[in-house]
Scaffold this motif. Structure first.
Motif, PDB file in Angstrom:
ATOM      1  N   GLY A 264      66.922  24.676  49.599  1.00 59.02           N
ATOM      2  CA  GLY A 264      66.027  24.183  48.558  1.00 59.02           C
ATOM      3  C   GLY A 264      66.022  25.128  47.382  1.00 59.02           C
ATOM      4  O   GLY A 264      66.602  26.214  47.407  1.00 59.02           O
ATOM      5  N   THR A 265      65.345  24.714  46.356  1.00 60.24           N
ATOM      6  CA  THR A 265      65.229  25.585  45.195  1.00 60.24           C
ATOM      7  C   THR A 265      64.264  26.716  45.511  1.00 60.24           C
ATOM      8  O   THR A 265      63.336  26.545  46.324  1.00 60.24           O
ATOM      9  N   PRO A 266      64.434  27.871  44.909  1.00 62.96           N
ATOM     10  CA  PRO A 266      63.511  28.987  45.179  1.00 62.96           C
ATOM     11  C   PRO A 266      62.075  28.639  44.807  1.00 62.96           C
ATOM     12  O   PRO A 266      61.148  29.089  45.463  1.00 62.96           O
ATOM     13  N   PHE A 267      61.883  27.814  43.780  1.00 61.53           N
ATOM     14  CA  PHE A 267      60.531  27.455  43.376  1.00 61.53           C
ATOM     15  C   PHE A 267      59.810  26.693  44.486  1.00 61.53           C
ATOM     16  O   PHE A 267      58.647  26.982  44.792  1.00 61.53           O
ATOM     17  N   VAL A 268      60.484  25.740  45.108  1.00 63.06           N
ATOM     18  CA  VAL A 268      59.865  24.954  46.170  1.00 63.06           C
ATOM     19  C   VAL A 268      59.564  25.842  47.373  1.00 63.06           C
ATOM     20  O   VAL A 268      58.500  25.743  47.988  1.00 63.06           O
ATOM     21  N   PHE A 269      60.491  26.727  47.708  1.00 64.12           N
ATOM     22  CA  PHE A 269      60.293  27.646  48.828  1.00 64.12           C
ATOM     23  C   PHE A 269      59.088  28.544  48.576  1.00 64.12           C
ATOM     24  O   PHE A 269      58.227  28.703  49.445  1.00 64.12           O
ATOM     25  N   GLU A 270      58.998  29.128  47.386  1.00 67.02           N
ATOM     26  CA  GLU A 270      57.888  30.013  47.063  1.00 67.02           C
ATOM     27  C   GLU A 270      56.576  29.249  46.921  1.00 67.02           C
ATOM     28  O   GLU A 270      55.517  29.754  47.282  1.00 67.02           O
ATOM     29  N   LEU A 271      56.625  28.016  46.411  1.00 70.39           N
ATOM     30  CA  LEU A 271      55.421  27.199  46.317  1.00 70.39           C
ATOM     31  C   LEU A 271      54.891  26.855  47.704  1.00 70.39           C
ATOM     32  O   LEU A 271      53.675  26.844  47.934  1.00 70.39           O
ATOM     33  N   THR A 272      55.784  26.621  48.652  1.00 69.04           N
ATOM     34  CA  THR A 272      55.371  26.347  50.025  1.00 69.04           C
ATOM     35  C   THR A 272      54.674  27.553  50.635  1.00 69.04           C
ATOM     36  O   THR A 272      53.625  27.430  51.277  1.00 69.04           O
ATOM     37  N   ILE A 273      55.228  28.736  50.426  1.00 73.94           N
ATOM     38  CA  ILE A 273      54.603  29.956  50.943  1.00 73.94           C
ATOM     39  C   ILE A 273      53.235  30.161  50.303  1.00 73.94           C
ATOM     40  O   ILE A 273      52.267  30.519  50.977  1.00 73.94           O
ATOM     41  N   PHE A 274      53.139  29.905  49.004  1.00 68.72           N
ATOM     42  CA  PHE A 274      51.856  30.057  48.312  1.00 68.72           C
ATOM     43  C   PHE A 274      50.811  29.089  48.878  1.00 68.72           C
ATOM     44  O   PHE A 274      49.664  29.478  49.132  1.00 68.72           O
ATOM     45  N   ALA A 275      51.206  27.832  49.087  1.00 78.73           N
ATOM     46  CA  ALA A 275      50.267  26.835  49.618  1.00 78.73           C
ATOM     47  C   ALA A 275      49.805  27.219  51.020  1.00 78.73           C
ATOM     48  O   ALA A 275      48.613  27.110  51.342  1.00 78.73           O
ATOM     49  N   LEU A 276      50.712  27.692  51.853  1.00 82.66           N
ATOM     50  CA  LEU A 276      50.326  28.121  53.201  1.00 82.66           C
ATOM     51  C   LEU A 276      49.393  29.330  53.150  1.00 82.66           C
ATOM     52  O   LEU A 276      48.428  29.412  53.917  1.00 82.66           O
ATOM     53  N   ALA A 277      49.651  30.250  52.220  1.00 82.64           N
ATOM     54  CA  ALA A 277      48.778  31.420  52.084  1.00 82.64           C
ATOM     55  C   ALA A 277      47.381  31.013  51.629  1.00 82.64           C
ATOM     56  O   ALA A 277      46.384  31.582  52.074  1.00 82.64           O
ATOM     57  N   VAL A 278      47.299  30.011  50.758  1.00 79.72           N
ATOM     58  CA  VAL A 278      45.989  29.524  50.306  1.00 79.72           C
ATOM     59  C   VAL A 278      45.203  28.946  51.473  1.00 79.72           C
ATOM     60  O   VAL A 278      44.023  29.250  51.665  1.00 79.72           O
ATOM     61  N   PHE A 279      45.853  28.123  52.285  1.00 79.49           N
ATOM     62  CA  PHE A 279      45.163  27.533  53.436  1.00 79.49           C
ATOM     63  C   PHE A 279      44.719  28.593  54.432  1.00 79.49           C
ATOM     64  O   PHE A 279      43.583  28.576  54.920  1.00 79.49           O
ATOM     65  N   VAL A 280      45.592  29.531  54.747  1.00 81.00           N
ATOM     66  CA  VAL A 280      45.240  30.579  55.703  1.00 81.00           C
ATOM     67  C   VAL A 280      44.093  31.426  55.154  1.00 81.00           C
ATOM     68  O   VAL A 280      43.128  31.714  55.867  1.00 81.00           O
ATOM     69  N   GLY A 281      44.178  31.814  53.880  1.00 83.40           N
ATOM     70  CA  GLY A 281      43.109  32.610  53.284  1.00 83.40           C
ATOM     71  C   GLY A 281      41.782  31.883  53.267  1.00 83.40           C
ATOM     72  O   GLY A 281      40.739  32.463  53.569  1.00 83.40           O
ATOM     73  N   TYR A 282      41.819  30.608  52.939  1.00 82.62           N
ATOM     74  CA  TYR A 282      40.586  29.810  52.916  1.00 82.62           C
ATOM     75  C   TYR A 282      39.929  29.790  54.293  1.00 82.62           C
ATOM     76  O   TYR A 282      38.734  30.055  54.425  1.00 82.62           O
ATOM     77  N   TYR A 283      40.697  29.479  55.309  1.00 86.20           N
ATOM     78  CA  TYR A 283      40.108  29.378  56.647  1.00 86.20           C
ATOM     79  C   TYR A 283      39.707  30.729  57.212  1.00 86.20           C
ATOM     80  O   TYR A 283      38.731  30.821  57.963  1.00 86.20           O
ATOM     81  N   VAL A 284      40.387  31.800  56.842  1.00 84.83           N
ATOM     82  CA  VAL A 284      39.991  33.128  57.322  1.00 84.83           C
ATOM     83  C   VAL A 284      38.673  33.550  56.684  1.00 84.83           C
ATOM     84  O   VAL A 284      37.770  34.027  57.361  1.00 84.83           O
ATOM     85  N   VAL A 285      38.536  33.356  55.376  1.00 86.10           N
ATOM     86  CA  VAL A 285      37.326  33.800  54.686  1.00 86.10           C
ATOM     87  C   VAL A 285      36.116  32.966  55.091  1.00 86.10           C
ATOM     88  O   VAL A 285      35.027  33.498  55.304  1.00 86.10           O
ATOM     89  N   TRP A 286      36.273  31.665  55.256  1.00 87.68           N
ATOM     90  CA  TRP A 286      35.118  30.836  55.584  1.00 87.68           C
ATOM     91  C   TRP A 286      34.694  30.938  57.034  1.00 87.68           C
ATOM     92  O   TRP A 286      33.627  30.467  57.403  1.00 87.68           O
ATOM     93  N   ARG A 287      35.490  31.572  57.880  1.00 86.08           N
ATOM     94  CA  ARG A 287      35.111  31.764  59.277  1.00 86.08           C
ATOM     95  C   ARG A 287      34.409  33.098  59.520  1.00 86.08           C
ATOM     96  O   ARG A 287      34.005  33.399  60.626  1.00 86.08           O
ATOM     97  N   VAL A 288      34.249  33.897  58.479  1.00 83.27           N
ATOM     98  CA  VAL A 288      33.628  35.211  58.615  1.00 83.27           C
ATOM     99  C   VAL A 288      32.109  35.050  58.618  1.00 83.27           C
ATOM    100  O   VAL A 288      31.550  34.307  57.809  1.00 83.27           O
ATOM    101  N   THR A 289      31.451  35.772  59.508  1.00 81.75           N
ATOM    102  CA  THR A 289      29.995  35.737  59.550  1.00 81.75           C
ATOM    103  C   THR A 289      29.435  36.446  58.317  1.00 81.75           C
ATOM    104  O   THR A 289      30.070  37.363  57.780  1.00 81.75           O
TER     105      THR A 289
END
Length: 135
Positions: A43-68
């Protein structure tokens, strides 16, 4: 009880099987490395990097909102310290001899990361000050 000769023979057979498994594992790891390289270039590097960015956003969102709430301030303080890694990347991007789009974005990332780090520590210091006993 088995005799030592049969035990030695069985150990030799097991060693041969282990060597065959090691060879198969080596072949599989080479195939995996080759397929990973091909997938990265497929794939193009942009799509590959955009996929990593989107996954990082989801992981960060769920990690931060699960903190007491009790752990939120220490977590944010550590997160601000980790933000200093952004400054290293920003310095690499902004440090080129020519001024262009990526250098401008690198400079902007450095400024924003600095504000995030120092502002985060100021907020954390003020919040911790609320827990000090009045004299």
């Amino acid at each position: 009880m088995a005799d030592p000769a049969s035990l030695a023979q069985r150990a030799g057979e097991l060693a041969g099987e282990a060597a065959a498994l090691a060879r198969n594992l080596d072949v599989l790891s080479q195939q995996l490395a080759l397929s990973t390289q091909q997938a990265a270039h497929a794939g193009t590097p942009f799509v590959f990097e955009l996929t990593i960015f989107a996954l990082a956003v989801f992981v960060g969102y769920y990690v931060v909102w699960r903190v007491t709430p009790a752990l939120h301030s220490p977590l944010m303080s550590v997160t601000n310290a980790i933000s200093s890694v952004i400054i290293v990347g920003a310095l690499l991007a902004a440090g080129a001899s020519q001024i262009g789009f990526s250098e401008t974005l690198g400079f902007l990332a450095g400024v924003l990361a600095s504000v995030n780090i120092f502002g985060g520590f100021v907020v954390t210091q003020r919040m911790l000050g609320k827990f000090k006993k009045k004299v």
